[in-house]
Motif scaffolding. Structure first.
Motif, PDB file in Angstrom:
ATOM      1  N   SER A   7       0.829  -1.206   0.000  1.00 14.14           N
ATOM      2  CA  SER A   7       0.000   0.000   0.000  1.00 14.14           C
ATOM      3  C   SER A   7       0.859   1.250   0.000  1.00 14.14           C
ATOM      4  O   SER A   7       0.614   2.203  -0.759  1.00 14.14           O
ATOM      5  CB  SER A   7      -0.930  -0.009   1.216  1.00 14.14           C
ATOM      6  OG  SER A   7      -1.763  -1.140   1.225  1.00 14.14           O
ATOM      7  N   GLU A  40       2.559   1.996  -3.409  1.00 18.07           N
ATOM      8  CA  GLU A  40       1.717   2.676  -4.404  1.00 18.07           C
ATOM      9  C   GLU A  40       1.522   4.141  -4.055  1.00 18.07           C
ATOM     10  O   GLU A  40       1.530   5.003  -4.946  1.00 18.07           O
ATOM     11  CB  GLU A  40       0.364   1.982  -4.525  1.00 18.07           C
ATOM     12  CG  GLU A  40      -0.534   2.647  -5.579  1.00 18.07           C
ATOM     13  CD  GLU A  40      -1.717   1.791  -5.988  1.00 18.07           C
ATOM     14  OE1 GLU A  40      -1.519   0.586  -6.195  1.00 18.07           O
ATOM     15  OE2 GLU A  40      -2.828   2.344  -6.092  1.00 18.07           O
ATOM     16  N   PHE A  43      -4.556   4.218   1.548  1.00 17.54           N
ATOM     17  CA  PHE A  43      -4.405   3.579   0.239  1.00 17.54           C
ATOM     18  C   PHE A  43      -5.769   3.287  -0.383  1.00 17.54           C
ATOM     19  O   PHE A  43      -6.006   3.555  -1.570  1.00 17.54           O
ATOM     20  CB  PHE A  43      -3.611   2.278   0.373  1.00 17.54           C
ATOM     21  CG  PHE A  43      -3.693   1.399  -0.853  1.00 17.54           C
ATOM     22  CD1 PHE A  43      -2.854   1.633  -1.928  1.00 17.54           C
ATOM     23  CD2 PHE A  43      -4.618   0.374  -0.932  1.00 17.54           C
ATOM     24  CE1 PHE A  43      -2.948   0.843  -3.079  1.00 17.54           C
ATOM     25  CE2 PHE A  43      -4.720  -0.421  -2.067  1.00 17.54           C
ATOM     26  CZ  PHE A  43      -3.873  -0.181  -3.138  1.00 17.54           C
ATOM     27  N   ARG A  91      -7.331   4.753  -3.891  1.00 16.97           N
ATOM     28  CA  ARG A  91      -7.829   3.891  -4.968  1.00 16.97           C
ATOM     29  C   ARG A  91      -9.261   4.274  -5.362  1.00 16.97           C
ATOM     30  O   ARG A  91      -9.623   4.243  -6.541  1.00 16.97           O
ATOM     31  CB  ARG A  91      -7.792   2.429  -4.523  1.00 16.97           C
ATOM     32  CG  ARG A  91      -6.487   1.701  -4.796  1.00 16.97           C
ATOM     33  CD  ARG A  91      -6.310   1.438  -6.290  1.00 16.97           C
ATOM     34  NE  ARG A  91      -5.052   0.777  -6.576  1.00 16.97           N
ATOM     35  CZ  ARG A  91      -4.935  -0.535  -6.812  1.00 16.97           C
ATOM     36  NH1 ARG A  91      -6.002  -1.309  -6.765  1.00 16.97           N
ATOM     37  NH2 ARG A  91      -3.759  -1.046  -7.088  1.00 16.97           N
ATOM     38  N   SER A 143      -8.598   7.212  -8.608  1.00 17.90           N
ATOM     39  CA  SER A 143      -8.231   6.007  -9.355  1.00 17.90           C
ATOM     40  C   SER A 143      -7.512   6.306 -10.663  1.00 17.90           C
ATOM     41  O   SER A 143      -6.812   5.448 -11.202  1.00 17.90           O
ATOM     42  CB  SER A 143      -9.490   5.172  -9.639  1.00 17.90           C
ATOM     43  OG  SER A 143     -10.435   5.936 -10.376  1.00 17.90           O
ATOM     44  N   ARG A 150       0.386   6.235 -11.457  1.00 13.38           N
ATOM     45  CA  ARG A 150       1.073   5.464 -10.421  1.00 13.38           C
ATOM     46  C   ARG A 150       2.336   4.848 -11.007  1.00 13.38           C
ATOM     47  O   ARG A 150       2.278   4.096 -11.992  1.00 13.38           O
ATOM     48  CB  ARG A 150       0.154   4.361  -9.882  1.00 13.38           C
ATOM     49  CG  ARG A 150      -0.980   4.883  -9.011  1.00 13.38           C
ATOM     50  CD  ARG A 150      -2.133   3.903  -8.952  1.00 13.38           C
ATOM     51  NE  ARG A 150      -3.058   4.198  -7.856  1.00 13.38           N
ATOM     52  CZ  ARG A 150      -3.992   5.136  -7.902  1.00 13.38           C
ATOM     53  NH1 ARG A 150      -4.115   5.893  -8.994  1.00 13.38           N
ATOM     54  NH2 ARG A 150      -4.796   5.339  -6.874  1.00 13.38           N
ATOM     55  N   VAL A 184       2.079  -0.073  -8.906  1.00 13.69           N
ATOM     56  CA  VAL A 184       0.695  -0.470  -8.667  1.00 13.69           C
ATOM     57  C   VAL A 184       0.682  -1.685  -7.753  1.00 13.69           C
ATOM     58  O   VAL A 184       1.320  -2.706  -8.044  1.00 13.69           O
ATOM     59  CB  VAL A 184      -0.030  -0.806  -9.988  1.00 13.69           C
ATOM     60  CG1 VAL A 184      -1.450  -1.282  -9.702  1.00 13.69           C
ATOM     61  CG2 VAL A 184      -0.042   0.413 -10.903  1.00 13.69           C
ATOM     62  N   ASN A 185      -0.018  -1.564  -6.644  1.00 14.29           N
ATOM     63  CA  ASN A 185      -0.152  -2.663  -5.685  1.00 14.29           C
ATOM     64  C   ASN A 185      -0.984  -3.781  -6.320  1.00 14.29           C
ATOM     65  O   ASN A 185      -2.177  -3.605  -6.557  1.00 14.29           O
ATOM     66  CB  ASN A 185      -0.838  -2.133  -4.424  1.00 14.29           C
ATOM     67  CG  ASN A 185      -1.108  -3.219  -3.401  1.00 14.29           C
ATOM     68  OD1 ASN A 185      -0.757  -4.388  -3.579  1.00 14.29           O
ATOM     69  ND2 ASN A 185      -1.747  -2.844  -2.308  1.00 14.29           N
ATOM     70  N   GLY A 227      -4.223  -4.805  -4.470  1.00 12.35           N
ATOM     71  CA  GLY A 227      -5.326  -3.865  -4.499  1.00 12.35           C
ATOM     72  C   GLY A 227      -6.023  -3.640  -3.170  1.00 12.35           C
ATOM     73  O   GLY A 227      -5.430  -3.786  -2.094  1.00 12.35           O
ATOM     74  N   ILE A 228      -7.300  -3.296  -3.251  1.00 13.78           N
ATOM     75  CA  ILE A 228      -8.095  -3.003  -2.059  1.00 13.78           C
ATOM     76  C   ILE A 228      -8.247  -4.221  -1.144  1.00 13.78           C
ATOM     77  O   ILE A 228      -8.183  -4.076   0.080  1.00 13.78           O
ATOM     78  CB  ILE A 228      -9.464  -2.424  -2.476  1.00 13.78           C
ATOM     79  CG1 ILE A 228      -9.269  -1.030  -3.092  1.00 13.78           C
ATOM     80  CG2 ILE A 228     -10.410  -2.345  -1.275  1.00 13.78           C
ATOM     81  CD1 ILE A 228     -10.554  -0.371  -3.576  1.00 13.78           C
TER      82      ILE A 228
END
Length: 441
Positions: A31, A34, A350, A354, A358, A362, A365-366, A369-370
């Motif tokens: 997190s 990103e 984070f 996102r 969005s 970036r 990029v993680n 994600g969420i």
């Protein structure tokens, strides 16, 4: 430092805690990577929270972050004085002097900055890796899982099935795993000193995590499966790598504590660097008095903030040392509430980035994600709650200290800070510019 207490919960319990917390920290770094890849901020993780969640939540994160740095270094000073005492067999009354001299050295290295700072930190890192390599060579040639990790080499009294104690014991020690990785989360503070920081810092954080994960896992197994293994005598050992190293090299027993001295001083140096830079950034945003904001030289060193932080950390060490005999336990419990609280905020920041931004560019990029950030937030929230609730912790003074500190800071915010706070030049240049240029592409 925490191998002893973690392993005394049993080898299987230790490994479960190790992998659970390690994955939570990995999600935190993903997190954070990103966030740095969007808008690198040299003032600390509170800046991301402030931008994503709002000024008040950013201020709370800043208070937790500063408390985390301060208590970590108070504990480090205690360890340094203990190591010097153990090596030189001095009277304990001299411990404050050793702590004071250590802090003076740490402050001077930070003020000097530049090549001096980075050379010292790199030397300490290489020295630590050398110690670990010697330990691996010695320990892994005499490894015995059943004999030492499960206690089969001892009488029935000391044998175990990999789990020692009940669930409350595991909850009490679970946060100790966090200390294996602490320090990686402060790397974004180096953004002013790194070229192409939005790409370099995420790579360094994640690569360092991979290295430390492997080192910690091998050391954990090595200590557990080598004499004395998971045995009550392990809890009385100052330097847990000593037994493995003795199978590779023969040293005077008095020298083993000194092997920990340089890494401990280096960790204190790193956390003073973090605290000083964070305090200067808070000053630039109006969260603390303005005299702390000046930076000097080509390296933009916040000398005033560093000196103030050094004095404050030594005062905290001295005050707690005078009133609280178990200083290391007290300080560790305070930051074990503050650090997970901060990490929870970072994961939530984070998620907010996102959802709200969005379309922003970036540089990293993680991939989790969420969902990954949600796991991280829940993991660290759980750790923070466990460490701040009297039902799970036998020591209530650290919990009360945390709540009193945060209560005072909240009152200070509503009485003063919210009327004078602003966005610093760096926040305006990076956060707002990034939003305007990229949010609506």
């Amino acid at each position: 430092w925490h191998f002893r207490t973690v392993l005394l919960t049993g080898i299987y319990a230790s490994l479960i805690m190790f992998f659970t917390i390690s994955f939570g920290y990995f999600m935190l770094l993903q997190s954070l990577s990103e966030l740095v890849g969007i808008v690198p901020f040299s003032g600390g993780n509170f800046g991301f929270v402030r931008c994503a969640l709002g000024p008040f939540w950013g201020y709370l994160a800043a208070c937790m972050e500063f408390l985390y740095y301060c208590m970590y270094n108070a504990r480090a000073l205690s360890k340094i004085s203990l190591l010097v005492d153990a090596a030189g067999e001095f009277d304990t009354q001299w411990q404050p002097l050793w702590a004071f001299l250590a802090m003076v050295f740490v402050v001077l290295v930070n003020i000097r900055g530049g090549l001096t700072f980075w050379t010292f930190m790199m030397s300490a890192t290489l020295f630590t890796l050398s110690i670990l390599m010697i330990f691996y060579v010695g320990a892994y040639s005499h490894i015995d899982f059943k004999g030492y990790a499960l206690g089969h080499n001892y009488s029935e009294q000391y044998r175990n099935d990999g789990f020692i104690g009940d669930s409350s014991r595991y909850l009490f020690y679970v946060v100790r795993i966090t200390t294996f990785y602490l320090g990686l989360d402060v790397l974004p503070l180096c953004s002013l000193r790194v070229v192409n920081e939005s790409k370099v810092i995420p790579r360094v954080m994640l690569a360092s995590y991979g290295i430390i994960f492997c080192i910690s896992f091998l050391a954990l197994i090595g200590v557990a499966c080598h004499y004395p293994g998971i045995h009550p005598s392990l809890g009385k050992t100052l330097f847990v790598l000593q037994y493995g190293m003795e199978d590779a090299v023969k040293l005077n027993p008095k020298l083993y504590p000194l092997l920990l001295l340089l890494p401990t001083v280096a960790s204190a140096t790193g956390y003073l660097y973090a605290a000083g830079n964070q305090l200067a950034a808070m000053s630039e945003s109006g969260l603390v008095p303005g005299f702390l904001k000046p930076r000097f030289g080509n390296d933009q060193i916040p000398m005033i903030s560093i000196v103030v932080c050094g004095v404050m950390q030594f005062i905290v060490y001295f005050f707690i040392n005078y009133y609280e005999p178990e200083l290391t336990v007290f300080a560790a419990h305070v930051w074990s509430i503050a650090a997970p609280g901060l990490f929870t905020f970072v994961c939530l920041a984070f998620i907010a980035f996102r959802v709200k931004f969005s379309t922003m560019k970036r540089n990293y990029v993680n991939p989790f994600g969420i969902p990954g950030a949600t796991y991280g937030a829940l993991c660290w929230l759980f750790v923070a709650v466990v460490n701040s609730h009297h039902r799970f912790q036998p020591h209530t003074k650290p919990i009360k200290t945390f709540y009193i500190f945060m209560s005072i800071m909240i009152v200070y915010y509503f009485v003063y800070v919210r009327h004078v706070q602003c966005f610093s030049k760096e926040e305006q240049d990076k956060f707002m510019k990034a939003y305007i240029l990229n949010a609506n592409r």
